[in-house]
Design a protein around this motif. Structure first.
Motif, PDB file in Angstrom:
ATOM      1  N   GLU A  50      -7.202   1.494  56.854  1.00 54.55           N
ATOM      2  CA  GLU A  50      -6.190   1.146  57.851  1.00 54.55           C
ATOM      3  C   GLU A  50      -5.048   0.328  57.261  1.00 54.55           C
ATOM      4  O   GLU A  50      -4.008   0.139  57.912  1.00 54.55           O
ATOM      5  CB  GLU A  50      -6.822   0.376  59.022  1.00 54.55           C
ATOM      6  N   GLU A  51      -5.204  -0.169  56.007  1.00 54.54           N
ATOM      7  CA  GLU A  51      -4.144  -0.923  55.355  1.00 54.54           C
ATOM      8  C   GLU A  51      -3.213  -0.029  54.544  1.00 54.54           C
ATOM      9  O   GLU A  51      -2.160  -0.469  54.092  1.00 54.54           O
ATOM     10  CB  GLU A  51      -4.752  -1.993  54.439  1.00 54.54           C
ATOM     11  N   LYS A  52      -3.592   1.216  54.374  1.00 54.54           N
ATOM     12  CA  LYS A  52      -2.757   2.164  53.649  1.00 54.54           C
ATOM     13  C   LYS A  52      -1.599   2.617  54.534  1.00 54.54           C
ATOM     14  O   LYS A  52      -1.661   2.502  55.753  1.00 54.54           O
ATOM     15  CB  LYS A  52      -3.590   3.373  53.215  1.00 54.54           C
ATOM     16  N   PRO A  53      -0.516   3.130  53.933  1.00 48.47           N
ATOM     17  CA  PRO A  53       0.590   3.643  54.754  1.00 48.47           C
ATOM     18  C   PRO A  53       0.091   4.683  55.757  1.00 48.47           C
ATOM     19  O   PRO A  53      -0.805   5.480  55.450  1.00 48.47           O
ATOM     20  CB  PRO A  53       1.521   4.268  53.709  1.00 48.47           C
ATOM     21  N   VAL A  54       0.681   4.671  56.941  1.00 51.39           N
ATOM     22  CA  VAL A  54       0.250   5.586  58.004  1.00 51.39           C
ATOM     23  C   VAL A  54       0.321   7.043  57.544  1.00 51.39           C
ATOM     24  O   VAL A  54      -0.497   7.881  57.943  1.00 51.39           O
ATOM     25  CB  VAL A  54       1.108   5.379  59.273  1.00 51.39           C
ATOM     26  N   ALA A  55       1.286   7.343  56.679  1.00 45.40           N
ATOM     27  CA  ALA A  55       1.442   8.715  56.187  1.00 45.40           C
ATOM     28  C   ALA A  55       0.217   9.195  55.408  1.00 45.40           C
ATOM     29  O   ALA A  55      -0.012  10.394  55.262  1.00 45.40           O
ATOM     30  CB  ALA A  55       2.688   8.822  55.308  1.00 45.40           C
ATOM     31  N   ALA A 107       5.777  -3.722  66.956  1.00 43.22           N
ATOM     32  CA  ALA A 107       6.365  -3.485  65.635  1.00 43.22           C
ATOM     33  C   ALA A 107       5.623  -2.337  64.947  1.00 43.22           C
ATOM     34  O   ALA A 107       5.938  -1.166  65.147  1.00 43.22           O
ATOM     35  CB  ALA A 107       6.300  -4.762  64.805  1.00 43.22           C
ATOM     36  N   GLY A 108       4.594  -2.677  64.164  1.00 53.14           N
ATOM     37  CA  GLY A 108       3.818  -1.633  63.488  1.00 53.14           C
ATOM     38  C   GLY A 108       3.148  -0.688  64.472  1.00 53.14           C
ATOM     39  O   GLY A 108       2.971   0.500  64.176  1.00 53.14           O
ATOM     40  N   GLY A 109       2.778  -1.202  65.636  1.00 54.51           N
ATOM     41  CA  GLY A 109       2.148  -0.351  66.641  1.00 54.51           C
ATOM     42  C   GLY A 109       3.044   0.793  67.081  1.00 54.51           C
ATOM     43  O   GLY A 109       2.577   1.921  67.281  1.00 54.51           O
ATOM     44  N   LEU A 110       4.332   0.514  67.234  1.00 52.68           N
ATOM     45  CA  LEU A 110       5.278   1.567  67.612  1.00 52.68           C
ATOM     46  C   LEU A 110       5.383   2.639  66.530  1.00 52.68           C
ATOM     47  O   LEU A 110       5.466   3.833  66.831  1.00 52.68           O
ATOM     48  CB  LEU A 110       6.662   0.960  67.869  1.00 52.68           C
ATOM     49  N   MET A 111       5.375   2.215  65.278  1.00 63.79           N
ATOM     50  CA  MET A 111       5.439   3.166  64.166  1.00 63.79           C
ATOM     51  C   MET A 111       4.211   4.072  64.170  1.00 63.79           C
ATOM     52  O   MET A 111       4.313   5.290  63.977  1.00 63.79           O
ATOM     53  CB  MET A 111       5.543   2.416  62.846  1.00 63.79           C
ATOM     54  N   ILE A 112       3.045   3.476  64.407  1.00 69.25           N
ATOM     55  CA  ILE A 112       1.817   4.266  64.491  1.00 69.25           C
ATOM     56  C   ILE A 112       1.899   5.244  65.645  1.00 69.25           C
ATOM     57  O   ILE A 112       1.516   6.418  65.522  1.00 69.25           O
ATOM     58  CB  ILE A 112       0.594   3.336  64.642  1.00 69.25           C
ATOM     59  N   SER A 168       2.143  10.710  67.743  1.00 73.25           N
ATOM     60  CA  SER A 168       2.821  11.643  68.639  1.00 73.25           C
ATOM     61  C   SER A 168       3.204  12.920  67.908  1.00 73.25           C
ATOM     62  O   SER A 168       2.997  14.038  68.404  1.00 73.25           O
ATOM     63  CB  SER A 168       4.081  10.972  69.219  1.00 73.25           C
ATOM     64  N   GLU A 169       3.751  12.754  66.717  1.00 70.76           N
ATOM     65  CA  GLU A 169       4.184  13.915  65.927  1.00 70.76           C
ATOM     66  C   GLU A 169       3.011  14.757  65.448  1.00 70.76           C
ATOM     67  O   GLU A 169       3.061  15.992  65.504  1.00 70.76           O
ATOM     68  CB  GLU A 169       4.991  13.441  64.721  1.00 70.76           C
ATOM     69  N   SER A 170       1.958  14.091  64.993  1.00 75.90           N
ATOM     70  CA  SER A 170       0.873  14.832  64.340  1.00 75.90           C
ATOM     71  C   SER A 170      -0.227  15.292  65.285  1.00 75.90           C
ATOM     72  O   SER A 170      -0.930  16.271  64.988  1.00 75.90           O
ATOM     73  CB  SER A 170       0.251  13.977  63.231  1.00 75.90           C
ATOM     74  N   LEU A 171      -0.375  14.626  66.436  1.00 78.28           N
ATOM     75  CA  LEU A 171      -1.522  14.923  67.302  1.00 78.28           C
ATOM     76  C   LEU A 171      -1.186  15.314  68.737  1.00 78.28           C
ATOM     77  O   LEU A 171      -1.980  15.990  69.384  1.00 78.28           O
ATOM     78  CB  LEU A 171      -2.458  13.701  67.361  1.00 78.28           C
ATOM     79  N   LEU A 172      -0.014  14.897  69.226  1.00 76.54           N
ATOM     80  CA  LEU A 172       0.249  15.014  70.668  1.00 76.54           C
ATOM     81  C   LEU A 172       1.423  15.921  71.000  1.00 76.54           C
ATOM     82  O   LEU A 172       1.991  15.835  72.098  1.00 76.54           O
ATOM     83  CB  LEU A 172       0.494  13.617  71.265  1.00 76.54           C
ATOM     84  N   ASP A 173       1.808  16.777  70.074  1.00 79.19           N
ATOM     85  CA  ASP A 173       2.904  17.721  70.329  1.00 79.19           C
ATOM     86  C   ASP A 173       4.181  17.011  70.769  1.00 79.19           C
ATOM     87  O   ASP A 173       4.949  17.525  71.595  1.00 79.19           O
ATOM     88  CB  ASP A 173       2.484  18.752  71.399  1.00 79.19           C
ATOM     89  N   SER A 203     -10.469  -3.242  62.683  1.00 78.51           N
ATOM     90  CA  SER A 203     -11.648  -2.457  63.077  1.00 78.51           C
ATOM     91  C   SER A 203     -11.291  -1.426  64.144  1.00 78.51           C
ATOM     92  O   SER A 203     -11.924  -0.366  64.227  1.00 78.51           O
ATOM     93  CB  SER A 203     -12.759  -3.386  63.583  1.00 78.51           C
ATOM     94  N   LEU A 204     -10.270  -1.707  64.941  1.00 74.36           N
ATOM     95  CA  LEU A 204      -9.794  -0.736  65.927  1.00 74.36           C
ATOM     96  C   LEU A 204      -8.982   0.360  65.248  1.00 74.36           C
ATOM     97  O   LEU A 204      -9.176   1.557  65.502  1.00 74.36           O
ATOM     98  CB  LEU A 204      -8.949  -1.430  66.996  1.00 74.36           C
ATOM     99  N   LEU A 205      -8.078  -0.040  64.371  1.00 74.89           N
ATOM    100  CA  LEU A 205      -7.222   0.943  63.678  1.00 74.89           C
ATOM    101  C   LEU A 205      -8.039   1.900  62.817  1.00 74.89           C
ATOM    102  O   LEU A 205      -7.658   3.040  62.617  1.00 74.89           O
ATOM    103  CB  LEU A 205      -6.205   0.219  62.810  1.00 74.89           C
ATOM    104  N   ARG A 206      -9.190   1.425  62.347  1.00 75.51           N
ATOM    105  CA  ARG A 206     -10.037   2.266  61.503  1.00 75.51           C
ATOM    106  C   ARG A 206     -10.483   3.532  62.247  1.00 75.51           C
ATOM    107  O   ARG A 206     -10.808   4.540  61.623  1.00 75.51           O
ATOM    108  CB  ARG A 206     -11.247   1.449  61.033  1.00 75.51           C
ATOM    109  N   LEU A 207     -10.522   3.463  63.559  1.00 68.38           N
ATOM    110  CA  LEU A 207     -10.905   4.633  64.352  1.00 68.38           C
ATOM    111  C   LEU A 207      -9.901   5.767  64.186  1.00 68.38           C
ATOM    112  O   LEU A 207     -10.237   6.941  64.317  1.00 68.38           O
ATOM    113  CB  LEU A 207     -11.007   4.268  65.835  1.00 68.38           C
ATOM    114  N   ILE A 208      -8.644   5.416  63.874  1.00 66.24           N
ATOM    115  CA  ILE A 208      -7.623   6.449  63.641  1.00 66.24           C
ATOM    116  C   ILE A 208      -7.530   6.789  62.171  1.00 66.24           C
ATOM    117  O   ILE A 208      -7.366   7.950  61.793  1.00 66.24           O
ATOM    118  CB  ILE A 208      -6.206   5.972  64.060  1.00 66.24           C
ATOM    119  N   ALA A 209      -7.581   5.769  61.323  1.00 63.48           N
ATOM    120  CA  ALA A 209      -7.211   5.925  59.919  1.00 63.48           C
ATOM    121  C   ALA A 209      -8.217   6.706  59.096  1.00 63.48           C
ATOM    122  O   ALA A 209      -7.878   7.211  58.026  1.00 63.48           O
ATOM    123  CB  ALA A 209      -7.000   4.552  59.285  1.00 63.48           C
ATOM    124  N   THR A 210      -9.477   6.783  59.567  1.00 60.81           N
ATOM    125  CA  THR A 210     -10.502   7.453  58.751  1.00 60.81           C
ATOM    126  C   THR A 210     -10.851   8.826  59.296  1.00 60.81           C
ATOM    127  O   THR A 210     -10.569   9.135  60.435  1.00 60.81           O
ATOM    128  CB  THR A 210     -11.766   6.587  58.708  1.00 60.81           C
TER     129      THR A 210
END
Length: 269
Positions: A86-91, A194-199, A204-209, A262-269
């Motif tokens: 979860e600490e890696k770039p979102v990309a 801040a970072g939450g908006l970027m995520i 939105s682009e990759s999962l939610l059309d 620990s919450l972000l890990r649910l998306i990042a992995t």
């Protein structure tokens, strides 16, 4: 849901142990002048002051939080080396729609908890953070329902729920250690704008059309109106703290990043 925080200042412990009459909830108002003078004396001036202290306590919190970001997350101020997913770039994340929905559901537990605590105000000053416009619980409820109606998906049942673990911590801190609880409040709500908006944009682009969730929408200008108002309230509350209480709040920053991670890990992995 309720909350708790363990203040290290002996004066706070003494006051916290006194039963609180139903008609008058405890707060930081007692001995405010004494605390303010003690805090000013301990804070010092010039090089002795904490980084950002001359701009208010929120700037102190921001300074500490930014140093816990990685260079990728905060090129100018980040100091931490990215080691966890979860600490890696979102990309570089490999998100799934189900994982993202689980993140939203677990996050809702945390926001609901904090918002219930502010509504109930076991510490009087918490009432100042009711109806700030930053609240996210209701927005997340709409988004979770949107997933059900749009994708026929519901959150997974998670055995070791990171949301439940975070709620347990917050409920404890809110009553036992208010400065530590306020640290979590600041980092959760301010980071989301801040970072939450970027995520949110990436998901939105990759999962939610291309759909934008309510989680990332506010009634009012969040940057120019809502955040400055809450920032002023946080600074006002912190003016009544001793330097020890302020430092206790700052010390909790690492833990707030740990639980949010620990919450972000649910998306990042």
């Amino acid at each position: 849901s309720r909350a708790s925080f363990a203040c290290h200042a002996s004066s706070w412990k003494t006051r916290a142990a006194v039963p609180v009459p139903q008609a008058k909830k405890r707060g930081w108002e007692g001995n405010r002048k004494v605390q303010a003078r003690a805090g000013a004396a301990q804070a010092g001036t010039g090089s002795e002051r904490r980084p950002g202290a001359n701009k208010g306590f929120v700037e102190e919190m921001r300074f500490v939080a930014m140093r816990l970001h990685t260079k990728e997350q905060a090129p100018k101020e980040g100091k931490k080396e990215a080691r966890k997913d979860e600490e890696k770039p979102v990309a570089q994340w490999t998100p799934t729609r189900q994982g993202y929905l689980n993140f939203l559901a677990e996050s809702k537990k945390v926001y609901d908890c904090m918002e219930n605590i502010m509504d109930d105000a076991p510490v009087a000053e918490y009432a100042k953070f009711k109806n700030t416009g930053l609240e996210r619980g209701s927005a997340l409820a709409e988004d979770i329902e949107w997933f059900r109606s749009t994708y026929d998906m519901v959150p997974s049942s998670i055995e070791a729920s990171p949301g439940d673990e975070y709620v347990s911590l917050l409920e404890s801190l809110s009553k036992e250690d208010p400065p530590a609880f306020i640290c979590h409040y600041y980092n959760v709500y301010f980071a989301h704008t801040a970072g939450g908006l970027m995520i949110g944009r990436k998901m939105s682009e990759s999962l939610l059309d291309g759909a934008t969730l309510k989680f990332y929408q506010w009634d009012g200008d969040v940057k120019e109106e809502l955040l400055p108002r809450v920032r002023d309230t946080l600074n006002e509350v912190a003016e009544g703290w001793t330097r020890e209480q302020k430092d206790r709040c700052l010390e909790e920053t690492q833990k707030s990043f740990q639980y949010s991670g620990s919450l972000l890990r649910l998306i990042a992995t």
